[in-house]
Design a protein around this motif. Structure first.
Motif, PDB file in Angstrom:
ATOM      1  N   ARG A  90      19.699   1.814 -24.146  1.00 35.32           N
ATOM      2  CA  ARG A  90      19.419   2.933 -23.256  1.00 35.32           C
ATOM      3  C   ARG A  90      19.658   2.478 -21.822  1.00 35.32           C
TER       4      ARG A  90
ATOM      5  N   GLY B 149      21.249  17.434 -23.395  1.00 36.25           N
ATOM      6  CA  GLY B 149      20.540  16.224 -23.812  1.00 36.25           C
ATOM      7  C   GLY B 149      19.568  15.685 -22.781  1.00 36.25           C
ATOM      8  N   SER B 150      19.280  14.393 -22.926  1.00 40.39           N
ATOM      9  CA  SER B 150      18.267  13.756 -22.091  1.00 40.39           C
ATOM     10  C   SER B 150      18.655  13.741 -20.613  1.00 40.39           C
TER      11      SER B 150
ATOM     12  N   ARG C 218      17.485  16.878 -19.177  1.00 40.68           N
ATOM     13  CA  ARG C 218      16.023  16.886 -19.103  1.00 40.68           C
ATOM     14  C   ARG C 218      15.501  15.886 -18.082  1.00 40.68           C
TER      15      ARG C 218
ATOM     16  N   GLY D 103      20.174   7.699 -23.705  1.00 45.91           N
ATOM     17  CA  GLY D 103      20.855   7.099 -24.846  1.00 45.91           C
ATOM     18  C   GLY D 103      22.340   7.361 -24.762  1.00 45.91           C
ATOM     19  N   ASP D 104      22.716   8.636 -24.798  1.00 46.02           N
ATOM     20  CA  ASP D 104      24.115   8.971 -24.553  1.00 46.02           C
ATOM     21  C   ASP D 104      24.195  10.245 -23.725  1.00 46.02           C
TER      22      ASP D 104
ATOM     23  N   ASP E 234      25.606  13.969 -22.924  1.00 47.48           N
ATOM     24  CA  ASP E 234      26.050  15.136 -23.676  1.00 47.48           C
ATOM     25  C   ASP E 234      26.612  16.197 -22.742  1.00 47.48           C
TER      26      ASP E 234
ATOM     27  N   PHE F 209      21.172  21.756 -27.687  1.00 49.15           N
ATOM     28  CA  PHE F 209      21.643  20.412 -27.349  1.00 49.15           C
ATOM     29  C   PHE F 209      20.943  19.825 -26.119  1.00 49.15           C
TER      30      PHE F 209
ATOM     31  N   GLY G  13      17.660  19.900 -26.092  1.00 53.96           N
ATOM     32  CA  GLY G  13      16.504  19.286 -26.739  1.00 53.96           C
ATOM     33  C   GLY G  13      15.236  19.503 -25.934  1.00 53.96           C
TER      34      GLY G  13
ATOM     35  N   GLN H 194      14.383  17.152 -29.314  1.00 51.48           N
ATOM     36  CA  GLN H 194      14.296  17.532 -30.703  1.00 51.48           C
ATOM     37  C   GLN H 194      12.918  18.145 -30.996  1.00 51.48           C
TER      38      GLN H 194
HETATM   39  P1  DGT Z   1      19.235  10.361 -25.888  1.00 51.45           P
HETATM   40  O1  DGT Z   1      20.695  10.642 -26.019  1.00 51.45           O
HETATM   41  O2  DGT Z   1      18.720   9.429 -26.906  1.00 51.45           O
HETATM   42  O3  DGT Z   1      18.849   9.954 -24.533  1.00 51.45           O
HETATM   43  O4  DGT Z   1      18.436  11.734 -26.163  1.00 51.45           O
HETATM   44  P2  DGT Z   1      18.995  13.197 -26.361  1.00 51.45           P
HETATM   45  O5  DGT Z   1      17.824  14.106 -26.301  1.00 51.45           O
HETATM   46  O6  DGT Z   1      20.103  13.457 -25.431  1.00 51.45           O
HETATM   47  O7  DGT Z   1      19.488  13.175 -27.887  1.00 51.45           O
HETATM   48  P3  DGT Z   1      20.933  13.353 -28.537  1.00 51.45           P
HETATM   49  O8  DGT Z   1      22.031  13.019 -27.617  1.00 51.45           O
HETATM   50  O9  DGT Z   1      20.883  12.608 -29.817  1.00 51.45           O
HETATM   51  O10 DGT Z   1      20.993  14.883 -28.924  1.00 51.45           O
HETATM   52  C1  DGT Z   1      21.009  15.880 -27.931  1.00 51.45           C
HETATM   53  C2  DGT Z   1      20.097  16.998 -28.318  1.00 51.45           C
HETATM   54  O11 DGT Z   1      20.562  17.643 -29.498  1.00 51.45           O
HETATM   55  C3  DGT Z   1      18.682  16.576 -28.662  1.00 51.45           C
HETATM   56  O12 DGT Z   1      17.875  16.464 -27.532  1.00 51.45           O
HETATM   57  C4  DGT Z   1      18.244  17.706 -29.547  1.00 51.45           C
HETATM   58  C5  DGT Z   1      19.489  18.107 -30.270  1.00 51.45           C
HETATM   59  N1  DGT Z   1      19.515  17.466 -31.590  1.00 51.45           N
HETATM   60  C6  DGT Z   1      20.321  16.461 -31.971  1.00 51.45           C
HETATM   61  N2  DGT Z   1      20.075  16.147 -33.254  1.00 51.45           N
HETATM   62  C7  DGT Z   1      19.093  16.966 -33.684  1.00 51.45           C
HETATM   63  C8  DGT Z   1      18.397  17.140 -34.927  1.00 51.45           C
HETATM   64  O13 DGT Z   1      18.645  16.455 -35.906  1.00 51.45           O
HETATM   65  N3  DGT Z   1      17.428  18.107 -34.956  1.00 51.45           N
HETATM   66  C9  DGT Z   1      17.121  18.871 -33.881  1.00 51.45           C
HETATM   67  N4  DGT Z   1      16.174  19.800 -33.971  1.00 51.45           N
HETATM   68  N5  DGT Z   1      17.758  18.733 -32.709  1.00 51.45           N
HETATM   69  C10 DGT Z   1      18.733  17.797 -32.611  1.00 51.45           C
END
Ligand code: DGT
Ligand code: CA
Ligand code: CA
Length: 588
Positions: free
Chosen positions: A157, A187-188, A191, A197-198, A200, A274, A276, A278
């Protein structure tokens, strides 16, 4: 771009020189490295255009540095560095990331135990072979162990302020494509999380006129063009995958980027999905189910009929909710609060009227007070506070009482000059003083009392046991001259966990003494979001500062503001949303 590669080598050379206790030179290499990282143009291009002469026009690049750069561009190597590496063949950049390990300790570990990398270090910690080494001991070994654990947790991260500028460059390139109709971060990163993490991206491609509207092939060609462009971006090192509407790449800077292209009618639903988190998504889906609806990234559906999807507002409204700011979407009570229609009116970056934690070249900072002030004016601020380090911090060239009073005069002159010229801007004068082990401040009270404000922080003996540390902090916060408690918990994102503090106690003392808690926007991001929320709940006021050591860092305010928003802070929780006069009145 070669800039980052060369900068990395310069940092390494600086570390090797530090081991050899060479004076000044390490600093010159670091300066050159920082400068290379900061410039937008490719050094290779600069060299092709204007040779050594043009290289030497870059800040911090003199004859010796341009020599090295030329050598690297011609041969792919820097001899001095290769020689150092031969003598000490270790993964220096990796090892010094472990808190408590400096270059000199790394050298001893290599000479005595043959430790070359993190893996070797982990083994040695397990075998307890480090503690017996001269100059190490049980405590150091324990610190190294904790440092290793912390590093593991944060692996993969990156700090938001390291990622976002790179992501925004890509964003702008995509936005400028004629095939792109709409684009947003998701994504994050959207937010505003402290680590990412990655990255988006979510895009709507412009419909291609050749195909009929609504046909499955609508926009297909443009979509393909955007995908091709994305995977061919400079900095892309590896393509994880590339399909019809989704691509994923790995960047040379060490992180991944995802791109998704969605139809316009689903854009809001996709953005909601996307973005989130999640956990927030699971909660919103549940609300949909309770209403007999189905929410997905394609839209909000009643049976097979789409009832919302084009905008996020529309999706939330159809769920019976007001719009929820991305920073709140963590399933931390925002849904219930939204249902009651009592969401906070979050503080915004544009509410910030000045920055009170800024360093000048009177201490270890890079720019003069005037230059820092000019940059603050350019940001639209009404004031800047200069808060240089004080005398206990020798490495930062901290100011003593005499110099502080001299600085006071200098700032007075600058302000008089503004007045004469009719410039409506004010430089406030403070300092960032040190809370010594016994809780006293390293500057005499009679001098502190003459400044506009005083920031105090813990900068030494960080590993104190809780009771002792809290006594120390309490005494400092009770000092009637100490207005702001800097980076209150001491953590550094991805590098160092917080000190042994009792945050409830800090809140109580802040409340009783009227001490303002800092939200530090640098890589500390301290206070963290949950602490901000608790401070707000207790009615403890906060200030968002950047801790800038050079003018460019004033831009870090964006991340402090996001952190504050993630902590549900409103404008009236943050004192640097006030005009200077009122802000000063709100201090002790
Ligand atoms: P990161 O990348 O680890 O900093 O965190 P995020 O929140 O950007 O996560 P990421 O890139 O894996 O996915 C982007 C968003 O897509 C995440 O916040 C919520 C949604 N999402 C991805 N996979 C799933 C899932 O399996 N279930 C649900 N409900 N939402 C998901
Ligand atoms: Ca992500
Ligand atoms: Ca992702």
């Amino acid at each position: 771009m070669k800039n980052q590669e060369i900068a990395k080598i310069f940092y390494e050379i600086a570390r090797f020189l530090q081991i050899d206790k060479v004076a000044f030179k390490p600093y010159a290499y670091e300066r050159a490295a920082v400068s290379l990282e900061a410039i937008k143009d490719d050094v290779a291009q600069i060299y092709i255009k204007g040779g050594r002469k043009m290289l030497e026009e870059i800040e911090g690049i003199g004859k010796a540095m341009s020599d090295h750069i030329e050598e690297y561009l011609k041969t792919g190597k820097i001899k001095l560095y290769e020689e150092f590496k031969k003598k000490l063949p270790v993964q220096m950049d990796e090892l010094v990331k472990v808190e408590g390990l400096g270059p000199r300790k790394v050298k001893v570990l290599y000479q005595e135990l043959g430790i070359k990398n993190i893996k070797d270090l982990e083994k040695a910690v397990k075998k307890h072979t480090i503690a017996p080494l001269f100059g190490f001991g049980e405590k150091t070994e324990k610190n190294i162990m904790q440092g290793l654990e912390f590093l593991k947790q944060s692996k993969g991260r990156s700090l938001i302020s390291d990622i976002k500028p790179v992501a925004m460059e890509v964003y702008k390139k995509l936005e400028n494509l004629k095939e792109v109709q709409k684009i947003s971060l998701a994504g994050s990163l959207r937010r505003g999380k402290e680590t990412i993490g990655d990255v988006d991206f979510l895009v709507v491609s412009r419909p291609d006129k050749k195909y009929g509207r609504g046909s499955p092939r609508e926009a297909a060609k443009n979509t393909q063009k955007i995908m091709d462009f994305f995977v061919a971006l400079p900095g892309v090192k590896k393509i994880w995958g590339k399909g019809g509407t989704k691509a994923s790449v790995h960047m040379a800077d060490g992180f991944d980027m995802d791109l998704r292209i969605v139809p316009e009618k689903s854009y809001g639903a996709a953005l909601q999905y996307f973005t989130g988190s999640q956990a927030h998504n699971i909660a919103t889906r549940k609300i949909a189910i309770d209403k007999g609806l189905k929410l997905s990234e394609y839209g909000l559906f009643k049976g097979s009929k789409i009832i919302a999807g084009k905008t996020e507002e529309e999706v939330y409204r159809a769920l019976g909710l007001p719009y929820i700011a991305p920073e709140l979407r963590e399933d931390q009570g925002e849904i219930d609060t939204a249902l009651k229609n009592t969401l906070p009116d979050l503080v915004e970056l544009k509410d910030i009227k000045g920055d009170l934690h800024c360093h000048s070249n009177w201490n270890g900072g890079e720019n003069s007070i005037e230059v820092m002030a000019r940059s603050a004016m350019d940001l639209g601020y009404e004031y800047i506070g200069i808060s240089d380090h004080t005398k206990f911090l020798k490495i930062e060239n901290g100011l003593d009482e005499k110099k502080l009073l001299k600085q006071k005069e200098a700032i007075k002159k600058i302000n008089e000059n503004y007045k004469k010229k009719g410039i409506k801007f004010r430089v406030l004068h403070g300092c960032e003083a040190n809370i010594l082990n016994d809780g006293s401040i390293d500057i005499k009270d009679e001098v502190l009392a003459q400044l506009d404000y005083v920031i105090a922080g813990v900068h030494s003996t960080l590993k104190m046991e809780k009771g002792e540390l809290m006594e120390r902090i309490e005494k400092a916060m009770k000092n009637p001259n100490v207005d702001i408690f800097a980076h209150p918990t001491g953590r550094i994102v991805g590098q160092r966990d917080e000190y042994q503090i009792d945050f409830d106690k800090i809140l109580q003392i802040a409340k009783n003494t009227g001490t303002i808690l800092e939200i530090n926007s640098s890589s500390r991001l301290d206070l963290r979001d949950l602490y901000i929320r608790r401070a707000k709940a207790e009615g403890v006021k906060m200030i968002i500062n950047t801790d800038s050591h050079k003018k460019e860092q004033l831009l870090l305010m964006e991340y402090g503001a996001m952190q504050a928003r993630r902590g549900w802070a409103e404008k009236n929780d943050i004192i640097n949303t006030l005009p200077a006069e009122e802000l000063l009145k709100s201090l002790k």
